[in-house]
Write an enzyme that holds these catalytic residues in place. Structure first.
Site, mmCIF file in Angstrom:
data_model
loop_
_atom_site.group_PDB
_atom_site.id
_atom_site.type_symbol
_atom_site.label_atom_id
_atom_site.label_comp_id
_atom_site.label_asym_id
_atom_site.label_seq_id
_atom_site.Cartn_x
_atom_site.Cartn_y
_atom_site.Cartn_z
ATOM 1 N N ARG A 287 -25.600 12.437 -12.906
ATOM 2 C CA ARG A 287 -25.713 13.870 -12.635
ATOM 3 C C ARG A 287 -26.773 14.456 -13.557
ATOM 4 O O ARG A 287 -26.846 14.107 -14.737
ATOM 5 C CB ARG A 287 -24.374 14.572 -12.882
ATOM 6 N N THR B 144 -17.002 27.282 -26.787
ATOM 7 C CA THR B 144 -17.181 26.005 -26.093
ATOM 8 C C THR B 144 -18.351 25.215 -26.656
ATOM 9 O O THR B 144 -19.321 25.792 -27.175
ATOM 10 C CB THR B 144 -17.424 26.248 -24.590
ATOM 11 N N PHE C 277 -20.355 8.633 -12.736
ATOM 12 C CA PHE C 277 -21.730 9.079 -12.545
ATOM 13 C C PHE C 277 -22.654 8.408 -13.568
ATOM 14 O O PHE C 277 -22.861 8.902 -14.668
ATOM 15 C CB PHE C 277 -21.819 10.600 -12.654
ATOM 16 N N TYR D 215 -22.641 29.626 -18.033
ATOM 17 C CA TYR D 215 -21.354 29.574 -18.713
ATOM 18 C C TYR D 215 -21.558 29.443 -20.223
ATOM 19 O O TYR D 215 -21.059 30.247 -21.005
ATOM 20 C CB TYR D 215 -20.513 28.412 -18.179
#
Length: 321
Positions: free
Chosen positions: A279, A112, A206, A136
């Site tokens: 965020r 990722t 956001f 993660y």
């Protein structure tokens, strides 16, 4: 080739399994169905319900593994780091040990872009610093580190593919569609399309004061079909004693507002949105450099436009061509 696909009942794993079957490989899917769906396993693939810690029982005769099974919610990883370290790292180490015992020396790993954390520059290259900002990303980076060690120590042939934002749907040659069906959906495009279907509140945007052309965050979107195809190239590129890492993205950034506009155009719905505060930890721009995989493996996205991603996702949701 006889192959094991862990997490092959999930969104990306099922599409890759479908392409592998179409390419003539003998495929076994191992999935515990905690987030996947049994009906997503492609016809022609053998399905075994179970955890990656059960892999030893399905590795007989297997020549390569494509490893997708993982916990992948950033917010949950912050709340439950133990779960992410145990499953993503601990489970993968158990898989690698089982592979060594069974003599399976080839693996393609679903990594990722979260391994990079807050990037220093864009587009992001594989040589850029890896500073994940959540468990993660950290657990995925730890697996990459383990793969490098196993390649050096045991001659493992490994390729890690670091995804950016994946979207769209894949339709196989028999017309079977593989699409996103997450119980907890955190991705922008399916959430926007859910509003168009009337199933959600207005889309939350956001922050509109980022240093980008329209003030909203810019992200790189890659079509599911292009992503899946890269795995077949990576499988062929696995070389004993080497661990290669490749970024996968379109190489082009699209802002939140641009994605909203495309979704409105494709669906014909207004799709209301509401602006909210930024965020914490959201970088202004996240775009991949995919030059390395293009140069070394000849990969080229056939669907580089975010409109293709949105149109195929919408068609899969509504059953329209």
């Amino acid at each position: 080739m006889k192959l094991l696909v862990t997490g092959g009942a999930g969104y990306i794993g099922s599409a890759v399994a479908a392409q592998l079957v179409e390419a003539g490989h003998e495929v076994t899917v191992l999935d515990d169905l905690s987030t996947g769906h049994a009906d997503a396993v492609p016809p022609g693939a053998r399905f075994v319900e179970g955890s990656i810690t059960d892999a030893a029982g399905v590795l007989d005769g297997v020549e390569g593994v494509l490893h997708f099974a993982a916990k992948s919610l950033v917010g949950e990883s912050v709340q439950r780091p133990d779960l992410y370290w145990a499953h993503n790292l601990g489970g993968t180490l158990a898989l690698l040990d089982a592979m060594r015992s069974a003599g399976v020396g080839r693996i393609v790993f679903s990594s990722t872009a979260a391994t990079y954390g807050e990037p220093e520059r864009s587009p992001i290259r594989e040589t850029d610093p890896t500073r994940p900002t959540n468990p993660y990303g950290a657990s995925k980076l730890a697996v990459d580190t383990a793969l490098s060690a196993f390649a050096g120590m045991y001659g493992l042939a490994a390729v890690s593919l670091r995804y950016f934002n994946v979207g769209g749907a894949y339709t196989d040659r028999d017309g079977r569609v593989y699409r996103e069906r997450h119980t907890v959906e955190t991705h922008l495009i399916p959430n926007v399309l859910a509003v168009a279907l009337g199933g959600r509140e207005p889309v939350s945007v956001f922050g509109t004061d980022y240093p980008t052309p329209d003030g909203t965050c810019v992200r790189d979107y890659i079509h599911l079909a292009d992503l899946a195809g890269a795995h077949l190239l990576a499988l062929d590129a696995c070389t004993p004693g080497e661990h290669r890492i490749y970024n996968l993205g379109s190489g082009t950034g699209f802002s939140v507002q641009e994605v909203l506009s495309v979704c409105r155009e494709v669906t014909g719905h207004e799709i209301p949105s509401v602006v909210r505060e930024r965020r914490a930890g959201d970088p202004a721009v996240l775009v991949a450099s995919s030059e390395k995989i293009r140069d070394e493996l000849g990969w080229k996205p056939e669907h580089p436009s975010v409109r293709d991603v949105v149109a195929d996702a919408w068609a899969a949701l509504t059953g329209r061509d």
